[in-house]
Design an enzyme around this catalytic site. Structure first.
Site, PDB file in Angstrom:
ATOM      1  N   HIS A  70     -15.848  11.590  19.570  1.00 21.03           N
ATOM      2  CA  HIS A  70     -15.247  12.728  20.146  1.00 21.03           C
ATOM      3  C   HIS A  70     -16.020  12.165  21.227  1.00 21.03           C
ATOM      4  O   HIS A  70     -16.887  13.481  22.047  1.00 21.03           O
ATOM      5  CB  HIS A  70     -15.207  13.684  19.291  1.00 21.03           C
ATOM      6  CG  HIS A  70     -15.129  15.239  21.150  1.00 21.03           C
ATOM      7  ND1 HIS A  70     -14.114  15.461  21.623  1.00 21.03           N
ATOM      8  CD2 HIS A  70     -15.541  16.456  21.577  1.00 21.03           C
ATOM      9  CE1 HIS A  70     -13.481  16.270  22.343  1.00 21.03           C
ATOM     10  NE2 HIS A  70     -15.066  16.824  22.284  1.00 21.03           N
ATOM     11  N   ASP A  81      -8.412  17.220  21.036  1.00 23.35           N
ATOM     12  CA  ASP A  81      -7.912  15.595  21.402  1.00 23.35           C
ATOM     13  C   ASP A  81      -6.604  15.394  21.331  1.00 23.35           C
ATOM     14  O   ASP A  81      -6.037  15.029  22.132  1.00 23.35           O
ATOM     15  CB  ASP A  81      -9.171  14.384  20.546  1.00 23.35           C
ATOM     16  CG  ASP A  81     -10.584  14.875  21.314  1.00 23.35           C
ATOM     17  OD1 ASP A  81     -10.937  14.652  22.864  1.00 23.35           O
ATOM     18  OD2 ASP A  81     -11.175  14.369  20.318  1.00 23.35           O
TER      19      ASP A  81
END
Lengths: 332, 332
Positions: free
Chosen positions: B189, B161
């Site tokens: 996440h 990410d």
């Protein structure tokens, strides 16, 4: 560390599985060094362009500090522009019902265009590694049409065959592979390929033991050759996909040898001109080579035994026939 | 170069695509160094064993000099034995018709067993990176059942990410990614992930310019967050396969930071105990971390703004709910 001016690396078949394994390893600096910035020119056919776009997104998301620029295209005249290295992975795969002639018919025109493109737009010093099959003849076609590029700059990958032989010997002898030297393949990258152990040796504590003293002849000419020939199919059967990571690894090994030099013999498919082994001129043939200062040389001092000579002849005949078919097809 | 005694690296989901990208790069020495020999313990489910065998054949044929031994197994109690590192890639993927609860139901029991196995047979110093989704809660389940392993040794991967955010900023600002610092994600996440730019800066000629001066707030809270959230889907759409090379790369980045240290903040999903940001204890939460001497620390001196606090809260709530479901399912 100061970074060097970018070099341009062009890759065909860039949306394929070998490329997916290869490109990341190139981007880490493993091949050209951690200070060598890169322009990546990724080439594939139209239907594969979305896959290339996805790959490029992933490369962006990997934030490789060595990447200067990425270009993707279906046009080799754009993709090979100013290339310092060209890795030709792309080729039509062989279907079950296709003969070798069918395959040559599909692939020769592609490599003809790529040869012309290299000739016109790549650097004259470009180093080309051909991987797509039938690799020897694809490389020969490339060399024929790349008129401005020295034939010495075009190499067919036969390193995976050598690597597979070494790995098999390592398991057979239960010795570390880095101690096994001078094992290589002659001729065509096909079922006819011949792995030559007669010059090979095991190096331990500075002592060289010939491989022929460690494994018996029956095993060498029987099981050993067969396992090598079948290894690709075996991997395909197990994985459900053909060898990709090990093929990419062999491309890296080949280029490392070519660029940085070798101490012992390595397999490279190179132009046969001026070889001492009675291989006719103007074939791309796997020979034992040594490399120094970015150039390869065919090992000159070997004495192939009668069986080896017979196998060289068999490979010559096969490649002459492939050449005849390919050149016939490409006649303008 | 003298080689070091082998360390043991265990990988679950080893027959999958992320593993295929990851393992070769580990074998080159990129992560642990060119003198660090390796025992590879490859773990996957029964139907994947032929694929593992094929992978091992290819690794053999790559002749990596760092590989000491390769083991493959379906049993984590065998696969994690003496592990110095465990990379948990394997997880059931989410089907279209599955809820997050269904996914937790499928995966929590796997990570429970893996936690128990790590506890029983891995080194107490093992460093564990969990990648399989839902990654935060999978990591928490692992930590809960790995009673002999310090919770600090178990990290959920949120680095991809962060890497995606950096790559997007690099394109937006047309600046080299290595000049962009202190960008990281908070929380889960998942689609709730929040990328925090409020501490980020561009470093050029020793001058730090806050990112908030370079990109406008509307873009940050709108398009920027959305592109990050959708990046994985976008790659999947283009490639026809989910991110593998970039995920493997993020695993390597995460471990490099953890092992060799960091100069600025990096995203790591770590145990929330003793954090100064009002995240309840006993969650695995992505925080800005710094690493030194093989240990991570949550950055303590940040002042999240109101919007960021709201987003942290949203992620906390989501993870509390995931934890509730998972622990409920796992009750003995």
């Amino acid at each position: 560390m100061t970074q060097k001016e970018p070099i341009t690396v062009a890759i065909t078949g860039a949306a394929g599985n070998i490329a997916y394994s290869l490109i990341y390893r190139i981007c880490t600096g493993e091949l050209f060094g951690n200070d060598q910035t890169l322009n990546l020119n990724l080439i594939d056919i139209e239907p594969a362009l979305p896959i290339l776009e996805g790959l490029i997104m992933e490369l962006e998301d990997s934030n490789f500090h060595l990447i200067n620029k990425i270009l993707f295209t279906i046009d080799p005249f754009e993709g090979f522009r100013d290339a310092d290295y060209a890795i030709l992975l792309g080729a039509f795969p062989r279907n079950k019902n296709q003969t070798r002639k069918d395959l040559l018919g599909k692939n020769s025109p592609i490599f003809k265009i790529q040869g012309k493109a290299l000739s016109l737009v790549a650097k004259r010093t470009v180093k080309v590694v051909v991987v797509g099959n039938p690799v020897n003849t694809n490389a020969l076609v490339t060399a024929k049409y790349a008129e401005n590029i020295p034939k010495e700059n075009i190499v067919a990958l036969t390193r995976l065959d050598m690597n597979r032989s070494l790995s098999q010997l390592s398991r057979k002898l239960t010795k570390n592979v880095s101690n096994i030297k001078n094992v290589f393949t002659w001729g065509n990258h096909s079922a006819s390929q011949f792995v030559d152990l007669s010059n090979g040796y095991l190096l331990e504590n500075s002592k060289k033991t010939p491989l022929t003293e460690l494994v018996d002849e029956e095993w060498i000419s029987g099981e050993f050759q067969k396992i090598n020939q079948m290894r690709g199919k075996e991997v395909l059967l197990k994985r459900g996909k053909s060898s990709a990571g090990s093929a990419a690894n062999a491309v890296l090994d080949c280029l490392k040898s070519w660029i940085y030099g070798t101490e012992t013999y390595v397999s490279m498919g190179v132009i046969s001109d001026n070889n001492p082994y009675n291989v006719p001129e103007n074939l791309i043939f796997s020979f034992p080579c040594t490399c120094k200062n970015g150039t390869w040389k065919i090992a000159k001092d070997l004495k192939p035994n009668e069986f080896c000579k017979k196998m060289i002849k068999k490979n010559v005949d096969e490649l002459l026939e492939e050449r005849r078919i390919a050149f016939e097809l490409l006649k303008d």
